[in-house]
Write a protein that holds these residues in place. Structure first.
Motif, PDB file in Angstrom:
ATOM      1  N   PRO A 107      -1.759 -13.422  26.647  1.00 56.41           N
ATOM      2  CA  PRO A 107      -1.057 -14.676  26.329  1.00 56.41           C
ATOM      3  C   PRO A 107      -0.437 -15.367  27.539  1.00 56.41           C
ATOM      4  O   PRO A 107      -0.379 -16.601  27.587  1.00 56.41           O
ATOM      5  N   ASP A 108       0.004 -14.601  28.520  1.00 56.11           N
ATOM      6  CA  ASP A 108       0.657 -15.187  29.695  1.00 56.11           C
ATOM      7  C   ASP A 108      -0.325 -15.911  30.619  1.00 56.11           C
ATOM      8  O   ASP A 108       0.111 -16.595  31.557  1.00 56.11           O
ATOM      9  N   TYR A 109      -1.621 -15.765  30.388  1.00 55.42           N
ATOM     10  CA  TYR A 109      -2.613 -16.306  31.321  1.00 55.42           C
ATOM     11  C   TYR A 109      -3.485 -17.385  30.671  1.00 55.42           C
ATOM     12  O   TYR A 109      -4.512 -17.767  31.226  1.00 55.42           O
ATOM     13  N   ARG A 110      -3.048 -17.874  29.540  1.00 51.29           N
ATOM     14  CA  ARG A 110      -3.805 -18.937  28.875  1.00 51.29           C
ATOM     15  C   ARG A 110      -3.324 -20.307  29.359  1.00 51.29           C
ATOM     16  O   ARG A 110      -2.180 -20.467  29.756  1.00 51.29           O
ATOM     17  N   GLY A 111      -4.240 -21.277  29.321  1.00 48.69           N
ATOM     18  CA  GLY A 111      -3.876 -22.633  29.711  1.00 48.69           C
ATOM     19  C   GLY A 111      -3.886 -22.867  31.200  1.00 48.69           C
ATOM     20  O   GLY A 111      -3.518 -23.941  31.667  1.00 48.69           O
ATOM     21  N   GLY A 112      -4.325 -21.857  31.960  1.00 45.62           N
ATOM     22  CA  GLY A 112      -4.399 -22.014  33.409  1.00 45.62           C
ATOM     23  C   GLY A 112      -5.796 -21.735  33.905  1.00 45.62           C
ATOM     24  O   GLY A 112      -6.776 -22.164  33.310  1.00 45.62           O
ATOM     25  N   THR A 113      -5.885 -20.970  34.997  1.00 45.36           N
ATOM     26  CA  THR A 113      -7.192 -20.711  35.613  1.00 45.36           C
ATOM     27  C   THR A 113      -7.811 -19.399  35.148  1.00 45.36           C
ATOM     28  O   THR A 113      -8.868 -19.012  35.644  1.00 45.36           O
ATOM     29  N   GLY A 114      -7.164 -18.710  34.199  1.00 45.63           N
ATOM     30  CA  GLY A 114      -7.662 -17.409  33.769  1.00 45.63           C
ATOM     31  C   GLY A 114      -9.097 -17.452  33.265  1.00 45.63           C
ATOM     32  O   GLY A 114      -9.954 -16.676  33.705  1.00 45.63           O
ATOM     33  N   MET A 115      -9.374 -18.382  32.338  1.00 49.22           N
ATOM     34  CA  MET A 115     -10.735 -18.460  31.799  1.00 49.22           C
ATOM     35  C   MET A 115     -11.722 -18.909  32.869  1.00 49.22           C
ATOM     36  O   MET A 115     -12.882 -18.470  32.882  1.00 49.22           O
TER      37      MET A 115
END
Length: 247
Positions: A107-115
């Motif tokens: 959850p902490d890595y969603r909405g950024g460059t994770g995907m």
């Protein structure tokens, strides 16, 4: 890529956090005591992991993909998706296949460059293995099909796979996605109701199989996404373009 049982367990811990604790899923091999989401396909698959090495050593896996080639599926007995879809159109295509599954981000890595990072790793894997078609089930949260009539109908009307690759949902919980007429759809509302991962695949040119599948164990409604060579090229181009822009 996971190289040891310890690596696979780390991926399964993240899957437990997302699929079981967050989304309410379950399954016969889920280990609640050890907090591992696992199944019979894990020993045969490849596990692509996104790591954040600034985290504690036991908690560095923040994104995962489970990958299965045709050869891996032969050892496992079948592809995971074959419990939900008749994959004969793909199997009989003669093309090199890769099944994508169990994709999730912390959850902490969603909405950024994770995907984006996960897709970069996926693009490398595809190139190295000469993959021609990627496919796999992607999920809407919840099992209320009526609540998903808009987005499912939009997928059916605008994003159906070509006949030659159009897999079909099977089993007692298979669902006809043609729930609303095309001229009665609120397209904007339907798009808003789609999970970000599905929208991301559609932007690359993904198409969907015929019908959805209600998965009560995982508390989801699944669709089968198919990405052909052009969509794979779009994925690789997207990674290169975004990476260059950040460079």
């Amino acid at each position: 890529m996971a190289k040891s049982p310890k690596d696979i367990a780390a991926a399964q811990r993240l899957r437990y956090l997302v699929f079981v604790k967050e989304l309410g899923g379950d399954g016969p091999l889920v280990d609640h005591a050890a907090r591992l989401e696992r199944d019979t396909f894990d020993p045969y698959a490849g596990h692509l992991m996104l790591l954040d090495e600034t985290r504690s050593p036991d908690d560095q896996v923040v994104g995962v993909y489970r990958l299965m080639t045709t050869q891996m599926a032969q050892k496992a007995g079948r592809f995971y998706s074959e419990e939900e879809y008749d994959l004969r159109p793909l199997r009989e295509s003669g093309r090199r296949l890769l099944e994508l599954g169990r994709s999730c981000l912390h959850p902490d890595y969603r909405g950024g460059t994770g995907m984006l990072h996960l897709w970069a790793g996926l693009a490398d894997y595809v190139a190295n293995h000469g993959i021609e078609v990627m496919f796999g089930v992607a999920s809407f949260h919840g099992t209320d099909a009526d609540a998903l009539a808009g987005p499912l109908s939009l997928l059916h009307h605008r994003h159906s796979a070509p006949d030659a690759l159009r897999v079909r949902a099977i089993g007692p919980t298979a669902l006809n996605m043609n729930m609303q007429a095309a001229d009665r759809l609120d397209r904007l509302a339907a798009v808003r109701a789609m999970p970000p991962l599905i929208k991301g695949y559609l932007r690359l040119g993904a198409t969907v199989g015929d019908g959805a599948f209600v998965d009560h164990d995982f508390n989801t409604v699944d669709v089968c996404l198919i990405l052909e060579h052009e969509a794979i090229n779009a994925l690789q181009k997207s990674i290169y373009t975004k990476g260059a822009a950040r460079g």
